[in-house]
Design a protein around this motif. Structure first.
Motif, mmCIF file in Angstrom:
data_model
loop_
_atom_site.group_PDB
_atom_site.id
_atom_site.type_symbol
_atom_site.label_atom_id
_atom_site.label_comp_id
_atom_site.label_asym_id
_atom_site.label_seq_id
_atom_site.Cartn_x
_atom_site.Cartn_y
_atom_site.Cartn_z
ATOM 1 N N LYS A 63 -22.312 -97.547 -53.437
ATOM 2 C CA LYS A 63 -22.144 -97.691 -54.883
ATOM 3 C C LYS A 63 -21.688 -96.375 -55.489
ATOM 4 O O LYS A 63 -22.194 -95.302 -55.154
ATOM 5 C CB LYS A 63 -23.472 -98.114 -55.520
ATOM 6 C CG LYS A 63 -23.337 -98.532 -56.980
ATOM 7 C CD LYS A 63 -24.599 -99.226 -57.453
ATOM 8 C CE LYS A 63 -24.394 -99.810 -58.845
ATOM 9 N NZ LYS A 63 -25.582 -100.553 -59.306
ATOM 10 N N GLU A 64 -20.709 -96.455 -56.379
ATOM 11 C CA GLU A 64 -20.238 -95.287 -57.117
ATOM 12 C C GLU A 64 -21.149 -95.105 -58.337
ATOM 13 O O GLU A 64 -21.268 -96.001 -59.175
ATOM 14 C CB GLU A 64 -18.795 -95.491 -57.572
ATOM 15 C CG GLU A 64 -17.803 -95.669 -56.434
ATOM 16 C CD GLU A 64 -17.360 -94.333 -55.852
ATOM 17 O OE1 GLU A 64 -17.519 -93.308 -56.555
ATOM 18 O OE2 GLU A 64 -16.869 -94.318 -54.713
ATOM 19 N N ILE A 65 -21.783 -93.935 -58.429
ATOM 20 C CA ILE A 65 -22.758 -93.695 -59.493
ATOM 21 C C ILE A 65 -22.341 -92.467 -60.299
ATOM 22 O O ILE A 65 -21.995 -91.429 -59.723
ATOM 23 C CB ILE A 65 -24.168 -93.490 -58.909
ATOM 24 C CG1 ILE A 65 -24.605 -94.750 -58.153
ATOM 25 C CG2 ILE A 65 -25.183 -93.165 -60.007
ATOM 26 C CD1 ILE A 65 -25.956 -94.618 -57.485
ATOM 27 N N PRO A 66 -22.359 -92.557 -61.633
ATOM 28 C CA PRO A 66 -21.987 -91.391 -62.465
ATOM 29 C C PRO A 66 -23.052 -90.293 -62.365
ATOM 30 O O PRO A 66 -24.248 -90.566 -62.440
ATOM 31 C CB PRO A 66 -21.924 -91.974 -63.881
ATOM 32 C CG PRO A 66 -22.782 -93.200 -63.839
ATOM 33 C CD PRO A 66 -22.664 -93.746 -62.449
ATOM 34 N N VAL A 67 -22.594 -89.058 -62.202
ATOM 35 C CA VAL A 67 -23.505 -87.913 -62.127
ATOM 36 C C VAL A 67 -22.999 -86.806 -63.030
ATOM 37 O O VAL A 67 -21.829 -86.799 -63.437
ATOM 38 C CB VAL A 67 -23.647 -87.380 -60.682
ATOM 39 C CG1 VAL A 67 -24.215 -88.450 -59.765
ATOM 40 C CG2 VAL A 67 -22.311 -86.869 -60.160
ATOM 41 N N SER A 68 -23.895 -85.845 -63.314
ATOM 42 C CA SER A 68 -23.522 -84.739 -64.199
ATOM 43 C C SER A 68 -24.196 -83.454 -63.725
ATOM 44 O O SER A 68 -25.379 -83.246 -63.971
ATOM 45 C CB SER A 68 -23.943 -85.050 -65.641
ATOM 46 O OG SER A 68 -23.659 -83.961 -66.484
ATOM 47 N N PRO A 69 -23.440 -82.580 -63.037
ATOM 48 C CA PRO A 69 -24.035 -81.312 -62.597
ATOM 49 C C PRO A 69 -24.267 -80.344 -63.749
ATOM 50 O O PRO A 69 -25.130 -79.466 -63.649
ATOM 51 C CB PRO A 69 -23.005 -80.760 -61.616
ATOM 52 C CG PRO A 69 -21.724 -81.391 -62.017
ATOM 53 C CD PRO A 69 -22.059 -82.738 -62.581
ATOM 54 N N TYR A 70 -23.499 -80.499 -64.821
ATOM 55 C CA TYR A 70 -23.648 -79.648 -66.004
ATOM 56 C C TYR A 70 -23.274 -80.468 -67.237
ATOM 57 O O TYR A 70 -22.644 -81.522 -67.136
ATOM 58 C CB TYR A 70 -22.754 -78.406 -65.908
ATOM 59 C CG TYR A 70 -23.117 -77.505 -64.767
ATOM 60 C CD1 TYR A 70 -24.265 -76.718 -64.812
ATOM 61 C CD2 TYR A 70 -22.327 -77.468 -63.621
ATOM 62 C CE1 TYR A 70 -24.614 -75.912 -63.751
ATOM 63 C CE2 TYR A 70 -22.667 -76.662 -62.551
ATOM 64 C CZ TYR A 70 -23.820 -75.880 -62.620
ATOM 65 O OH TYR A 70 -24.168 -75.097 -61.561
ATOM 66 N N LYS A 71 -23.662 -79.978 -68.406
ATOM 67 C CA LYS A 71 -23.327 -80.662 -69.643
ATOM 68 C C LYS A 71 -21.817 -80.808 -69.781
ATOM 69 O O LYS A 71 -21.062 -79.886 -69.480
ATOM 70 C CB LYS A 71 -23.872 -79.890 -70.855
ATOM 71 C CG LYS A 71 -25.384 -79.985 -71.008
ATOM 72 C CD LYS A 71 -25.851 -79.262 -72.263
ATOM 73 C CE LYS A 71 -27.360 -79.387 -72.431
ATOM 74 N NZ LYS A 71 -27.835 -78.677 -73.643
ATOM 75 N N LYS A 72 -21.410 -81.984 -70.224
ATOM 76 C CA LYS A 72 -20.003 -82.327 -70.479
ATOM 77 C C LYS A 72 -19.166 -82.352 -69.197
ATOM 78 O O LYS A 72 -17.939 -82.405 -69.251
ATOM 79 C CB LYS A 72 -19.381 -81.352 -71.491
ATOM 80 C CG LYS A 72 -20.058 -81.384 -72.850
ATOM 81 C CD LYS A 72 -19.375 -80.445 -73.828
ATOM 82 C CE LYS A 72 -20.057 -80.474 -75.189
ATOM 83 N NZ LYS A 72 -19.411 -79.561 -76.165
ATOM 84 N N VAL A 73 -19.837 -82.287 -68.023
ATOM 85 C CA VAL A 73 -19.128 -82.439 -66.743
ATOM 86 C C VAL A 73 -19.643 -83.715 -66.104
ATOM 87 O O VAL A 73 -20.809 -83.797 -65.710
ATOM 88 C CB VAL A 73 -19.376 -81.232 -65.813
ATOM 89 C CG1 VAL A 73 -18.683 -81.456 -64.475
ATOM 90 C CG2 VAL A 73 -18.881 -79.954 -66.475
ATOM 91 N N ASN A 74 -18.778 -84.716 -66.007
ATOM 92 C CA ASN A 74 -19.198 -86.016 -65.500
ATOM 93 C C ASN A 74 -18.177 -86.542 -64.498
ATOM 94 O O ASN A 74 -16.966 -86.426 -64.711
ATOM 95 C CB ASN A 74 -19.344 -87.032 -66.642
ATOM 96 C CG ASN A 74 -20.382 -86.601 -67.662
ATOM 97 O OD1 ASN A 74 -21.566 -86.754 -67.457
ATOM 98 N ND2 ASN A 74 -19.903 -86.045 -68.785
ATOM 99 N N PHE A 75 -18.655 -87.095 -63.407
ATOM 100 C CA PHE A 75 -17.791 -87.779 -62.442
ATOM 101 C C PHE A 75 -18.663 -88.710 -61.610
ATOM 102 O O PHE A 75 -19.899 -88.707 -61.729
ATOM 103 C CB PHE A 75 -17.049 -86.779 -61.548
ATOM 104 C CG PHE A 75 -17.932 -85.725 -60.935
ATOM 105 C CD1 PHE A 75 -18.653 -85.968 -59.773
ATOM 106 C CD2 PHE A 75 -18.026 -84.467 -61.520
ATOM 107 C CE1 PHE A 75 -19.460 -85.004 -59.209
ATOM 108 C CE2 PHE A 75 -18.833 -83.483 -60.965
ATOM 109 C CZ PHE A 75 -19.553 -83.744 -59.802
#
Length: 712
Positions: free
Chosen positions: A233-245
């Motif tokens: 499953k492709e899941i949205p993640v965010s290592p830092y604020k305003k950085v999403n993939f």
């Protein structure tokens, strides 16, 4: 998926044990017990075609049987003229079993199996046409010489068909991290103990001989096919604020690694948020928070210490009775003087004999009737709610049981009502006497004879007070109740439990056991004891008033005096306080033994030795993967990041102010930039470079990584 590519089913050579002989029924039984899915029958210098067919038929649907043979190889002579002897296992594609049978007969040519020897070139020339894989003894004696292994490798058109067997454990998941493959077989000596043998474990389960060979060759298509047997499953993640993939995660083991400060923990936190928002069952663990998490686990804030835990009544009515108690004073002598002085003032009143009546004594109260009825009613209702009576009693038995319980309940209720009616009748009669006297006194300007001397009421009031405080005090001596919950196991300490202890207030009690302040509770207990001691004293009202203050402050039943605590203990009940590292081990065991859909672990290796990780944590992670659980781990530990052979490896890098994310796995030995497909890294090299210990640690762990030597 377990496989055994070195399995004996017959005593062939003189030195073989008789326990290598196995019937088809025992063969089937032991294969099932060992949970082996692929077996190659490799007897010494012999292939029994009829036995092969028989065993293949009996295990159909449970295990795939491959034809093979273990040959005695005579090597080339060295400078001194000595020829080294070794063993070579040859396993053929089961589709070619008839041809393999013919070729083995031609190769051995009726020679004595005890003295038969042959060179590797002749083996390949005779059996190569059967589509074979070759497994020379490598670490295990008698092992093939490096020269013979090299010669065999040069003869093979496909080097991926050459494996190396060892007596040490190897996982087969990545066939060739170091440019050659390593494998293990049971080499079974005694079929009674077959299930205790060591077996290879393929991380990408194959179904056929052809798939096995393609996996060994690292065929991209077959690896994709095998990987896709697990859901991704492709899941949205965010290592830092305003950085999403988005990142892919399998229902298997997924590893996130990389330099410190590259957002690995933040990725895990965003994953937790995703699973929580989508209602997916999740367990999480942070290695650097194990001490605080362990302390939280032993907190008792959410536990209500109810009296039934110690099989006690709440004593709520007794507390109310003590709170409402007032002294009933005896009738003063002046009232009798007034009666005598005024009784002849009105002749009409003198004819009203009721004005000289006295109260009917109420008698001793029977609280037992009420408790019996309440207990029976609650017991009956709760029992029939929790137990399916129809499963255990037939219709006649059920009818009899219901009639008897109903009759018992009815009889107790009747007795209770009779006592209630009697008490109310007496109270009403005495109330009527007092009312009539009051009216007569008012109309005649006289004083009636006192209805009671008052000593009975005075004495009974004291007795009832004593009875209440005696019942309350009796609860302080009840035994503790201990509930044990299995937590985990520590080497040399054995099983560790969480003990939840319920106990009445004692000298040993601690402040954190109670909702109320322990000093207030101790003072209240002293007051209750004081009432009991002063029940015949003049100052009893003063003692009761002290209790009333505690009641007003919230101590309204015996439950306030029940403390609850949690501690870790050994199996024998002895208190044991784990070290910081042991706390992490126990928390990890508890988490991995819990039932969930997703397990998120942030640096679980902190405080744990590599030997413990290898022997205890990795098997549990592998078991979760087999059950199709998503295990997502951020780690710096090579044993975890490589030893688990993850379906997905995610590498985070930071170079020249630029963060990059690479995704891949050990099966391809490749990591690819999610933003630039042309930007790739080698999985093995990045693992050695990034994980703790670097290259040295990587090679030190070569047994886990399926390596046997370093390569340039």
């Amino acid at each position: 998926m377990r496989i055994d590519l070195h399995c004996h089913t017959k005593k062939v050579k003189t030195g073989d044990a008789y326990t290598r002989n196995v019937t088809k029924d025992k063969f089937f039984q032991k294969v099932i017990e060992a949970e082996v899915k692929i077996i190659a029958i490799t007897n010494h210098n012999q292939f029994d075609y009829m036995q092969y067919k028989e065993f293949k038929d009996v295990t159909e649907g449970y295990c795939d049987i491959w034809p093979g043979v273990e040959l005695d190889i005579i090597g080339k002579a060295d400078q001194k003229g000595n020829c080294k002897r070794g063993h070579l296992i040859v396993i053929a594609n089961p589709k070619n079993v008839e041809l393999f049978n013919t070729q083995v007969q031609e190769l051995v040519n009726d020679e004595d199996v005890n003295t038969f020897q042959i060179g590797v070139k002749k083996v390949y020339e005779t059996l190569g046409k059967c589509d074979c894989i070759y497994i020379p003894h490598f670490h295990k004696e008698p092992k093939l010489s490096d020269e013979d292994i090299q010669e065999l490798g040069e003869l093979l058109p496909d080097s991926s068909r050459l494996f190396k067997e060892t007596s040490d454990y190897r996982s087969l998941g990545v066939f060739s991290n170091f440019d050659y493959s390593v494998i293990i077989g049971s080499d079974v000596q005694d079929w009674n103990k077959y299930e205790t043998s060591k077996f290879a474990d393929i991380r990408l389960p194959v179904q056929t001989f052809e798939q096995f060979c393609l996996l060994a060759k690292k065929d991209v298509q077959i690896i994709d096919t095998l990987l896709n047997q697990k859901r991704k499953k492709e899941i949205p993640v965010s290592p830092y604020k305003k950085v999403n993939f988005k990142l892919p995660f399998y229902e298997d083991i997924n590893i996130i690694f990389g330099q410190k400060g590259t957002g690995k923990t933040e990725i895990l936190e965003s994953l937790k948020k995703y699973y929580i928002e989508n209602g997916i069952a999740m367990e999480s663990y942070k290695g650097n928070e194990k001490d605080s998490d362990f302390s939280k686990m032993l907190k008792v804030n959410d536990i209500i210490a109810t009296p039934d835990k110690l099989q006690l009544d709440s004593m709520r009515q007794q507390f109310i009775d003590v709170y409402n108690w007032k002294e009933e004073l005896p009738t003063s002598f002046e009232k009798y003087i007034s009666w005598m002085e005024t009784k002849d003032n009105n002749k009409n009143k003198g004819r009203m004999k009721i004005t000289e009546c006295v109260h009917i004594e109420e008698g001793v109260r029977d609280r037992k009737l009420e408790s019996d009825y309440k207990y029976l009613k609650e017991f009956t209702e709760s029992t029939f709610e929790k137990i399916d009576i129809e499963k255990y009693l037939d219709e006649q038995e059920r009818t009899t049981l219901m009639l008897l319980l109903g009759k018992l309940c009815e009889n107790i209720n009747d007795a209770k009502m009779q006592k209630w009616n009697s008490d109310k009748s007496i109270k009403l009669t005495n109330w009527s006497i007092d009312k009539i006297k009051a009216i007569a006194d008012k109309c005649s300007d006289t004083i009636s004879k006192p209805s009671s001397v008052g000593f009975y009421d005075f004495a009974m009031g004291r007795f009832k007070l004593f009875e209440n405080v005696e019942e309350i005090c009796s609860t302080f001596s009840v035994e503790d109740k201990v509930e044990k919950e299995y937590l985990g196991n520590l080497e040399e300490k054995g099983d560790i439990y969480i003990q939840t202890r319920y106990r009445m207030l004692t000298k040993e009690s601690r402040t954190d056991e109670f909702k109320q302040g322990i000093t207030v509770l101790r003072n209240c207990k002293l007051v209750i004891d004081g009432i009991k001691k002063a029940v015949l004293a003049e100052n009893i009202s003063e003692e009761v008033s002290k209790f009333q203050e505690f009641y007003d402050d919230g101590i309204k039943d015996i439950g306030a005096f029940i403390g609850v605590s949690k501690e870790t203990a050994l199996e024998n009940g002895e208190i044991y306080r784990p070290s910081n590292g042991e706390r992490g081990i126990l928390l990890m065991q508890k988490l991995l033994d819990s039932e969930s859909d997703v397990y998120i672990l942030d640096e679980p290796e902190l405080g744990m030795g590599n030997s413990y990780i290898t022997s205890n944590i990795l098997p549990k992670l592998t078991d979760l993967a087999k059950r199709r659980k998503a295990v997502i781990i951020a780690t710096h530990n090579a044993n975890i990041a490589v030893g688990t052979l993850p379906y997905i490896s995610i590498l985070r890098t930071h170079e020249n102010g630029i963060y990059k994310t690479y995704v891949g796995n050990p099966f391809y030995d490749e990591l690819r930039n999610i933003d630039d497909e042309t930007d790739t890294k080698n999985w093995t090299q990045e693992s050695m470079h990034t994980l703790e210990g670097g290259k040295t640690a990587f090679y030190d762990r070569k047994d886990i990584y399926e390596s046997g030597k370093q390569s340039d």
